[in-house]
Design a protein around this motif. Structure first.
Motif, PDB file in Angstrom:
ATOM      1  N   TRP A  64     -16.634 -50.602  20.424  1.00  0.00           N
ATOM      2  CA  TRP A  64     -15.862 -49.992  21.511  1.00  0.00           C
ATOM      3  C   TRP A  64     -15.210 -51.020  22.428  1.00  0.00           C
ATOM      4  O   TRP A  64     -14.777 -50.698  23.529  1.00  0.00           O
ATOM      5  N   GLY A  65     -15.109 -52.261  21.954  1.00  0.00           N
ATOM      6  CA  GLY A  65     -14.354 -53.253  22.696  1.00  0.00           C
ATOM      7  C   GLY A  65     -15.149 -54.398  23.280  1.00  0.00           C
ATOM      8  O   GLY A  65     -14.564 -55.391  23.718  1.00  0.00           O
ATOM      9  N   PHE A  66     -16.484 -54.282  23.261  1.00  0.00           N
ATOM     10  CA  PHE A  66     -17.313 -55.388  23.754  1.00  0.00           C
ATOM     11  C   PHE A  66     -18.339 -55.745  22.691  1.00  0.00           C
ATOM     12  O   PHE A  66     -18.960 -54.872  22.081  1.00  0.00           O
ATOM     13  N   ASP A  67     -18.547 -57.039  22.498  1.00  0.00           N
ATOM     14  CA  ASP A  67     -19.467 -57.557  21.496  1.00  0.00           C
ATOM     15  C   ASP A  67     -20.864 -57.664  22.099  1.00  0.00           C
ATOM     16  O   ASP A  67     -21.231 -58.690  22.674  1.00  0.00           O
ATOM     17  N   LEU A  68     -21.663 -56.596  21.971  1.00  0.00           N
ATOM     18  CA  LEU A  68     -23.014 -56.603  22.536  1.00  0.00           C
ATOM     19  C   LEU A  68     -23.873 -57.704  21.926  1.00  0.00           C
ATOM     20  O   LEU A  68     -24.729 -58.284  22.603  1.00  0.00           O
ATOM     21  N   SER A  69     -23.674 -57.997  20.648  1.00  0.00           N
ATOM     22  CA  SER A  69     -24.501 -59.017  20.002  1.00  0.00           C
ATOM     23  C   SER A  69     -24.157 -60.418  20.485  1.00  0.00           C
ATOM     24  O   SER A  69     -24.864 -61.372  20.179  1.00  0.00           O
ATOM     25  N   TYR A 102     -12.423 -73.901  22.269  1.00  0.00           N
ATOM     26  CA  TYR A 102     -12.335 -72.675  21.487  1.00  0.00           C
ATOM     27  C   TYR A 102     -12.963 -71.540  22.268  1.00  0.00           C
ATOM     28  O   TYR A 102     -13.804 -71.751  23.136  1.00  0.00           O
ATOM     29  N   GLY A 103     -12.524 -70.322  21.968  1.00  0.00           N
ATOM     30  CA  GLY A 103     -13.005 -69.134  22.663  1.00  0.00           C
ATOM     31  C   GLY A 103     -11.952 -68.051  22.602  1.00  0.00           C
ATOM     32  O   GLY A 103     -11.090 -68.054  21.718  1.00  0.00           O
ATOM     33  N   SER A 104     -11.994 -67.141  23.543  1.00  0.00           N
ATOM     34  CA  SER A 104     -11.122 -65.971  23.493  1.00  0.00           C
ATOM     35  C   SER A 104      -9.645 -66.351  23.485  1.00  0.00           C
ATOM     36  O   SER A 104      -8.874 -65.866  22.649  1.00  0.00           O
ATOM     37  N   LEU A 637     -25.040 -48.179  28.712  1.00  0.00           N
ATOM     38  CA  LEU A 637     -24.310 -48.950  29.719  1.00  0.00           C
ATOM     39  C   LEU A 637     -23.376 -48.042  30.502  1.00  0.00           C
ATOM     40  O   LEU A 637     -22.627 -47.244  29.927  1.00  0.00           O
ATOM     41  N   THR A 638     -23.394 -48.203  31.816  1.00  0.00           N
ATOM     42  CA  THR A 638     -22.502 -47.426  32.670  1.00  0.00           C
ATOM     43  C   THR A 638     -21.085 -47.969  32.582  1.00  0.00           C
ATOM     44  O   THR A 638     -20.840 -49.068  32.074  1.00  0.00           O
ATOM     45  N   GLY A 639     -20.140 -47.203  33.108  1.00  0.00           N
ATOM     46  CA  GLY A 639     -18.762 -47.652  33.114  1.00  0.00           C
ATOM     47  C   GLY A 639     -18.592 -48.958  33.871  1.00  0.00           C
ATOM     48  O   GLY A 639     -17.845 -49.850  33.437  1.00  0.00           O
ATOM     49  N   GLU A 640     -19.265 -49.088  35.005  1.00  0.00           N
ATOM     50  CA  GLU A 640     -19.124 -50.319  35.786  1.00  0.00           C
ATOM     51  C   GLU A 640     -19.713 -51.514  35.048  1.00  0.00           C
ATOM     52  O   GLU A 640     -19.141 -52.611  35.081  1.00  0.00           O
ATOM     53  N   GLN A 641     -20.841 -51.320  34.369  1.00  0.00           N
ATOM     54  CA  GLN A 641     -21.401 -52.418  33.592  1.00  0.00           C
ATOM     55  C   GLN A 641     -20.434 -52.851  32.496  1.00  0.00           C
ATOM     56  O   GLN A 641     -20.218 -54.051  32.276  1.00  0.00           O
ATOM     57  N   ARG A 642     -19.839 -51.886  31.819  1.00  0.00           N
ATOM     58  CA  ARG A 642     -18.902 -52.214  30.746  1.00  0.00           C
ATOM     59  C   ARG A 642     -17.656 -52.898  31.300  1.00  0.00           C
ATOM     60  O   ARG A 642     -17.080 -53.791  30.659  1.00  0.00           O
ATOM     61  N   PHE A 643     -17.221 -52.500  32.481  1.00  0.00           N
ATOM     62  CA  PHE A 643     -16.080 -53.164  33.121  1.00  0.00           C
ATOM     63  C   PHE A 643     -16.381 -54.647  33.339  1.00  0.00           C
ATOM     64  O   PHE A 643     -15.571 -55.513  32.985  1.00  0.00           O
ATOM     65  N   PHE A 644     -17.541 -54.949  33.918  1.00  0.00           N
ATOM     66  CA  PHE A 644     -17.877 -56.348  34.209  1.00  0.00           C
ATOM     67  C   PHE A 644     -18.076 -57.147  32.920  1.00  0.00           C
ATOM     68  O   PHE A 644     -17.710 -58.332  32.855  1.00  0.00           O
ATOM     69  N   TYR A 645     -18.632 -56.511  31.893  1.00  0.00           N
ATOM     70  CA  TYR A 645     -18.743 -57.184  30.600  1.00  0.00           C
ATOM     71  C   TYR A 645     -17.347 -57.491  30.035  1.00  0.00           C
ATOM     72  O   TYR A 645     -17.115 -58.548  29.448  1.00  0.00           O
ATOM     73  N   GLY A 646     -16.417 -56.557  30.210  1.00  0.00           N
ATOM     74  CA  GLY A 646     -15.052 -56.780  29.730  1.00  0.00           C
ATOM     75  C   GLY A 646     -14.415 -57.986  30.383  1.00  0.00           C
ATOM     76  O   GLY A 646     -13.717 -58.776  29.727  1.00  0.00           O
ATOM     77  N   TRP A 647     -14.641 -58.136  31.717  1.00  0.00           N
ATOM     78  CA  TRP A 647     -14.105 -59.304  32.423  1.00  0.00           C
ATOM     79  C   TRP A 647     -14.728 -60.589  31.887  1.00  0.00           C
ATOM     80  O   TRP A 647     -14.018 -61.578  31.627  1.00  0.00           O
ATOM     81  N   ALA A 648     -16.045 -60.592  31.698  1.00  0.00           N
ATOM     82  CA  ALA A 648     -16.720 -61.813  31.241  1.00  0.00           C
ATOM     83  C   ALA A 648     -16.281 -62.199  29.835  1.00  0.00           C
ATOM     84  O   ALA A 648     -16.134 -63.386  29.513  1.00  0.00           O
ATOM     85  N   GLN A 649     -16.050 -61.204  28.986  1.00  0.00           N
ATOM     86  CA  GLN A 649     -15.746 -61.485  27.588  1.00  0.00           C
ATOM     87  C   GLN A 649     -14.420 -62.227  27.417  1.00  0.00           C
ATOM     88  O   GLN A 649     -14.282 -63.072  26.537  1.00  0.00           O
TER      89      GLN A 649
END
Length: 709
Positions: A64-69, A102-104, A637-649
């Protein structure tokens, strides 16, 4: 040598450095009733670990857009959210041997390169291309670079006419004329002159001039004892290059060149001073500049540069000009000629035989940035061909890789970000109504460019030959420079783009009051058209908010909604803003990406403000997108948690140490780890989303959190 030609009015997203990885923790992701195991060795970073990203398909991050692993859940979010969100991916990440990071960002840049390779090689294999067409020129640019046998046979011959002309220079006045004549060509200059939009009259073009003249990344490499070893290696490199071109007394002359540049560096402004849009706008005529900075033939320089008819000159570093002119006047002519010869050879070296290309790579990439291996000739040839006709190549890229529905989704995101920014401005407690009205007017006048330009650049006058690599490079430079000179005193075309569609970046341009998002950045991990909205708002939403934030950072806020450089703030509101940004700078000054090299907040302030704005406005826009509904919970994961993960990724990145040191010393962007940590620790919702406690390393008490936009 002509780094100053990048306009200070443009603030780009540009991916900076990151820190080292920590211990891995493996997870899997599920969404609704569908579940897919995501092995660590199938994640984008792991797949790219052994030699970089392969193929032309966009990476996929989880289901769904974030790499949990890719997380390292052994690290508490408040101890280091960068590693908490990205640590396991970093454990598997290996920087390819021909890269310094290297990275995103680099992964997507490599993806863009792979796509351009497919397009360019496809053109080069065709025999039915129309002579003189953009496609034929792209193919010929590639052929000229890949023809190694011809390049080796020519060896230093393409450089010979330049060296002969340099040897014939018989006075300081003649050298100033030579500098001007090669302002859009290969060659060095104490000063650079370029045509750009006038910051105080953004509808017209004007000539700007800034200091130049040094070969190391900036003045610190000459004056800061931490870079003593780099300066010594540079002097050895200068001597080696002089030896290659047959210059007399190369070792002694190299020492004289570096001594000259050391004096130039002492006159240069600091990187932080060069950011200040108030100080870098100083209006002169050629005559008044010559009177204030005697010792350099300004009229001869501008005449040779095709700019002698200019009635106004905007001087960027005004206090440096008299010092630079005096250094020039005092310099021995033979040293100036050797200095000119070295820099000309240094700039042309990648296009010459392998002995030149290898020598330059060994210093500029290996010694300065720690890159173990030179990029292959084919990779360099693809980059050369793509760069020769950037928008023509971009037109082919967009046709194949950027469907119209991506643009439509982005337009919806941008609309929510603008609405969020407007609501946040209206609710500011530190800003008064008068300044709020002006800020809202500026926001309403923002121009948004997504994907690609509506009008493509015309390359019909540019000659490209399949058997003339250096000639192609010279004609490219001269064609581009002549195009800029022709614009002097003419209206600014607001439809033009400053980046090609295949560029993985974004920018804000203050004189146009515009935000620009090329097609190549509009894919995972920044934007996944099939991904979770929270992750998209944390990724590309944060990027959009970042670029909007540049319109209101410490420098962008000095221009109004029409792009005019003027003060539209009340004194009280500006004082409040400065107090807040000072506190933010104090936070960043404590961050140390490499031992002994702390972030300079005076250099990175604009980007730090952009990141703070990006997170705050992106989160607000995500909430608006929910239209009053509760955000879904995905994988616990809540929406806010996923938002912050998206920023970090999106800031996953690892740099070689020397490249990271150079980034800290020269780049206005903070190191990647702190682009995650720095803004999040000032956001109240991050604390509640991840149960960040006072005992955590990056906890800030509520009264210490800086809330800007």
């Amino acid at each position: 040598m002509k780094r100053l030609l990048v306009s200070a009015a443009v603030a780009a997203l540009v991916m900076p450095a990151a820190a080292m990885a920590q211990t891995a923790a493996h997870d899997h992701a599920c969404i609704d009733s569908e579940c897919e195991m995501v092995s660590l060795f199938e994640t984008p970073m792991a797949k790219a670990a052994n030699g970089g990203w392969q193929g032309t398909e966009s990476p996929r991050y989880g289901t769904w857009g974030f790499d949990l692993s890719g997380r390292d859940t052994s690290v508490r979010p408040g101890e280091n959210f960068f590693f908490h969100a990205n640590g396991a991916a970093f454990e598997q990440l290996v920087i390819p041997s021909d890269r310094t990071s290297y990275g995103s960002f680099p992964l997507l840049r490599e993806l863009s390169d792979n796509r351009m390779k497919e397009l360019v090689l496809g053109l080069a294999a065709r025999t039915d291309l129309v002579a003189g067409s953009d496609e034929q020129k792209i193919a010929d640019a590639y052929r000229s670079y890949i023809d190694e046998a011809r390049i080796e046979a020519l060896d230093a011959q393409p450089l010979a006419p330049y060296l002969a002309n340099i040897r014939a220079i018989d006075s300081h006045e003649a050298m100033a004329t030579y500098m001007g004549a090669h302002n859009g060509d290969f060659g060095a200059a104490f000063f650079g002159a370029f045509v750009s939009a006038d910051a105080k009259n953004p509808t017209r073009h004007v000539v700007s001039t800034g200091h130049s003249g040094i070969g190391l990344p900036n003045r610190d490499y000459y004056l800061d004892e931490r870079f003593t070893e780099k300066k010594e290696k540079y002097q050895a490199y200068v001597a080696d290059m002089l030896t290659q071109i047959g210059w007399d007394n190369p070792v002694e002359t190299a020492a004289q060149i570096v001594d000259l540049e050391n004096r130039i560096a002492q006159a240069h402004w600091t990187p932080a001073e060069n950011r200040n849009r108030d100080r870098t706008y100083n209006e002169y005529t050629i005559q008044s500049l010559a009177a204030e900075a005697p010792g350099f033939d300004w009229q001869g320089f501008y005449n040779a540069a095709g700019l002698g008819h200019a009635d106004r000159i905007i001087v960027r570093q005004d206090t440096a000009m008299p010092k630079m002119a005096a250094i020039y006047a005092e310099a021995d002519l033979d040293v100036l000629k050797a200095w000119q010869a070295f820099h000309t050879a240094d700039q042309m070296a990648p296009l010459l035989s392998q002995r030149f290309a290898d020598l330059r790579w060994a210093f500029r990439d290996r010694d300065l940035q720690g890159q173990p291996e030179q990029r292959t000739r084919e990779k360099r040839a693809i980059s050369f061909a793509e760069g020769a006709l950037g928008e023509a190549a971009g037109r082919l890229y967009v046709a194949q890789y950027f469907p119209p529905e991506y643009k439509a989704q982005m337009e919806e995101l941008v609309a929510n970000l603008r609405l969020a920014q407007a609501e946040r401005i209206q609710n500011l407690t530190w800003m008064g109504d008068e300044t709020k009205a002006a800020a809202l007017d500026k926001l309403n006048k923002f121009t948004v460019k997504i994907g690609y330009p509506d009008k493509w650049r015309d390359y019909s006058a540019l000659e490209i030959r399949g058997d003339d690599l250096v000639g192609n490079a010279i004609r490219m430079r001269q064609w581009s420079y002549a195009d800029r000179v022709s614009r002097l005193d003419k209206p600014v075309d607001k439809t033009e783009w400053g980046m090609t569609p295949q560029t993985v970046n974004a920018y804000y341009n203050s004189v146009n009051n515009e935000i620009v998002f090329p097609a190549a950045i509009l894919q995972p991990p920044f934007f996944d058209p099939n991904g979770d909205a929270a992750v998209n708002y944390g990724g590309i939403g944060g990027v959009i908010g970042h670029e909007i934030g540049h319109g209101f950072d410490d420098q962008g806020s000095k221009s109004d909604g029409d792009g005019v450089l003027r003060d539209w703030w009340t004194p009280e509101d500006r004082a409040n803003f400065v107090a807040l940004t000072t506190r933010l700078g104090e936070q960043y000054a404590q961050f140390e990406p490499v031992a002994g090299y702390k972030i300079n907040p005076n250099l990175t302030m604009g980007e730090n403000i952009g990141d703070a704005s990006g997170v705050a406005v992106g989160l607000h826009a995500y909430r608006l997108s929910l239209k009053g509904q509760e955000a879904p919970v995905i994988d616990g994961l809540t929406g806010e948690q996923r938002f912050f993960y998206g920023w970090a990724q999106v800031w996953q990145s690892k740099y070689r140490e020397q490249a990271l040191i150079q980034q800290v010393a020269t780049d206005p962007h903070s190191a990647a780890q702190f682009r995650v940590i720095g803004p999040l620790r000032n956001v109240d919702e991050w604390y509640s989303a991840f149960d960040v406690q006072p005992t955590d390393k990056y906890y800030l008490a509520p009264e210490d959190r800086v809330r800007l936009w």
